[in-house]
Design a protein around this motif. Sequence first.
Motif, short mmCIF file in Angstrom:
data_model
loop_
_atom_site.label_atom_id
_atom_site.label_comp_id
_atom_site.label_asym_id
_atom_site.label_seq_id
_atom_site.Cartn_x
_atom_site.Cartn_y
_atom_site.Cartn_z
N ASN A 33 -1.05 6.13 -3.90
CA ASN A 33 -1.61 6.76 -4.75
C ASN A 33 -2.81 7.93 -4.05
N GLY A 34 -2.72 7.58 -2.62
CA GLY A 34 -3.69 8.80 -2.12
C GLY A 34 -5.20 8.65 -2.40
N VAL A 35 -5.34 7.26 -2.56
CA VAL A 35 -6.97 7.10 -2.82
C VAL A 35 -7.97 7.81 -1.83
N LEU A 36 -7.39 7.51 -0.73
CA LEU A 36 -8.51 8.03 0.68
C LEU A 36 -7.95 9.47 1.14
N SER A 37 -7.09 10.10 0.32
CA SER A 37 -6.52 11.54 0.80
C SER A 37 -6.43 12.55 -0.35
N GLY A 38 -7.60 12.20 -1.06
CA GLY A 38 -7.74 13.25 -2.30
C GLY A 38 -6.64 13.30 -3.38
N GLY A 39 -6.13 12.12 -3.43
CA GLY A 39 -5.02 12.01 -4.65
C GLY A 39 -3.62 12.33 -4.20
N VAL A 40 -3.40 12.80 -2.89
CA VAL A 40 -2.14 13.03 -2.30
C VAL A 40 -1.58 11.92 -1.76
N GLY A 41 -0.39 11.34 -2.43
CA GLY A 41 0.13 10.04 -1.63
C GLY A 41 0.86 10.58 -0.49
N ALA A 42 1.00 9.55 0.50
CA ALA A 42 1.80 9.80 1.65
C ALA A 42 3.35 9.70 1.29
N LEU A 43 4.06 10.60 2.03
CA LEU A 43 5.54 10.43 2.02
C LEU A 43 6.21 9.52 3.04
N ASP A 44 6.62 8.61 2.79
CA ASP A 44 7.20 7.47 3.72
C ASP A 44 8.78 7.15 3.00
N PHE A 45 9.66 7.93 3.35
CA PHE A 45 11.00 7.53 2.59
C PHE A 45 11.48 6.04 3.14
N ALA A 46 11.70 5.77 4.11
CA ALA A 46 12.16 4.59 4.58
C ALA A 46 11.46 3.68 5.46
N GLY A 47 10.13 3.75 5.79
CA GLY A 47 9.38 2.92 6.81
C GLY A 47 8.68 3.37 7.76
N GLY A 48 8.41 4.58 8.04
CA GLY A 48 7.69 5.31 9.17
C GLY A 48 6.24 4.50 9.59
N THR A 49 5.56 4.15 8.46
CA THR A 49 4.37 3.54 8.71
C THR A 49 4.56 2.04 8.31
N VAL A 50 5.25 1.82 7.30
CA VAL A 50 5.44 0.18 7.05
C VAL A 50 6.09 -0.54 8.22
N VAL A 51 7.06 0.01 8.85
CA VAL A 51 7.94 -0.59 9.79
C VAL A 51 7.61 -0.25 11.21
N HIS A 52 7.61 1.03 11.43
CA HIS A 52 7.56 1.39 12.93
C HIS A 52 6.27 1.65 13.38
N ILE A 53 5.19 2.15 12.90
CA ILE A 53 3.88 2.00 13.31
C ILE A 53 3.31 0.82 13.23
N ASN A 54 3.71 -0.08 12.22
CA ASN A 54 3.02 -1.33 11.92
C ASN A 54 3.66 -2.12 13.15
N MET A 91 0.77 -1.32 0.10
CA MET A 91 -0.02 0.10 -0.06
C MET A 91 0.69 1.26 -0.06
N VAL A 92 2.03 1.32 0.66
CA VAL A 92 2.83 2.41 1.08
C VAL A 92 3.72 2.85 -0.21
N TRP A 93 4.47 1.34 -0.76
CA TRP A 93 5.70 1.70 -1.48
C TRP A 93 5.59 1.16 -2.86
N ASP A 94 4.37 0.28 -3.17
CA ASP A 94 4.15 -0.16 -4.65
C ASP A 94 3.37 1.10 -5.29
N GLY A 95 3.67 1.02 -6.66
CA GLY A 95 2.94 2.17 -7.65
C GLY A 95 1.48 2.05 -7.67
N SER A 96 0.83 0.86 -7.29
CA SER A 96 -0.64 0.84 -7.35
C SER A 96 -1.11 0.82 -5.97
#
Length: 465
Positions: A208-229, A198-203
């Motif tokens: 793609n910011g599907v639920l945020s008005g088309g603005v994708g979230a910035l997560d350079f190295a894994g704040g959501t994927v690694v640490h919040i998770n 969801m965070v790092w793949d192009g689809s």
Amino acid sequence: MMRPFFNARTLAATGLGLGALALACYPALAQDAQATAAAPEAAAAAADTVNKGDVAWMMTATLLVLFMTMPGLALFYGGLVRAKNMLSVLMQCSIITGVVMIVWTLWGYSFAFGGGTSYFWGGLGKLFLAGVTVDSKSATFTDGVEIPEYLFIVFQMTFAVITPALIVGAFAERIKFSAVVLFTILWVTLVYFPIAHMVWDGSGLIFNGVLSGGVGALDFAGGTVVHINAGIAALVGCMFVGKRTGLGKDIMAPHSMTLTMVGASILWVGWFGFNAGSNLESTSAAVLAMINTFTATAGAMVAWCIIEAVMRGKASMLGAASGIVAGLVAVTPACGTIGPVGAIVLGAIASAICYFFVSVVKNALKYDDSLDVFGVHGIGGIVGAIGTGIFTSTSLGGIGYADGVTMGAQVWAQIVAVIITIVWCGVGSAILYAITKAVVGLRPTIEEEREGLDLVYHGEVAYHS
């Protein structure tokens, strides 16, 4: 009377000479013309060629991220538990490393980056690494610049390894070894791989910011994927497993702050592979991530020590180590888009908020997050993810937002990404802990817990003196 400079004979001779010269030069002119015509094609071919410098850097970064888990995180956690449970933590980190590497190779890479167009997973196209060869390539952030796909696979594999290893700190000293193995396999499959997609793949949904008005979230190295998770799974886990036997009555101080400091130092060094490596190329953008990894961590460590000195009268080594990790966690999503001074501020803010959760909120709510995984990784990840949307602004030293994106829009995208990760991980983790409990159970007996997990599950002890 002067003779004319040109006459018929002279003109004829000159014409013949020029014609001969033209014929003589024709092959060279033709070659130049062909070279000029071929230049764009040659440039395109050169652009598609894998750069040896990028490959060398990414191989190094991959090893640095592995170094974070083995032995960095293992020693960091091991020093924080009692001596009778030291080896159990080392073994949990070790077995997670091996199991996740196998799972990633067999189906994890496909689930995360298999080329599918779903918002939630990558599909089955690359099960068992189908279609991947030594000649296949993966894209980087620069058009036409690629790295070997095997290299991208192993780099992402090290991220998949360390994330579930982080979770075990929440219920250290009171979890069955078999439960760790089963939960890890289920969790990476149904929580980690989908979030990574969801965070790092192009689809991906968040990309793609599907639920945020088309603005994708910035997560350079894994704040959501690694640490919040990991932080949310840790919070849910410590509630499912329950409190340590004797908590509040027995002495449960760390048995070796020396090893914890060694582990924290290894984490900091390895984190440069984690953050700067996420650029996928050896460019100035990687250097930006590198300097931010220095400055944010310094800001967080100093801030934690100052807070401790004010609140408790003394700055502790445990506090310094906690500040180091809090700063590293907070800068992870932001390291590629903010400036070095902004990183110091972000690290200090994250450190203060993490300190509050570790020292106040945990005691007030009375959950037993043994090694403060939620308090540092979960909260630090949330602060870092939202802070990324703020400090990326050029007015605060960052590189700026995408065309047409405002700070408000970017911050909202970051908040949406955090909410999606919390909900997906929280619900998914609760279900998977329940399944694990039903299949193998989560806790050893009270007698086994008092004896220590080293002897109970591994038949050996860390120390003989």
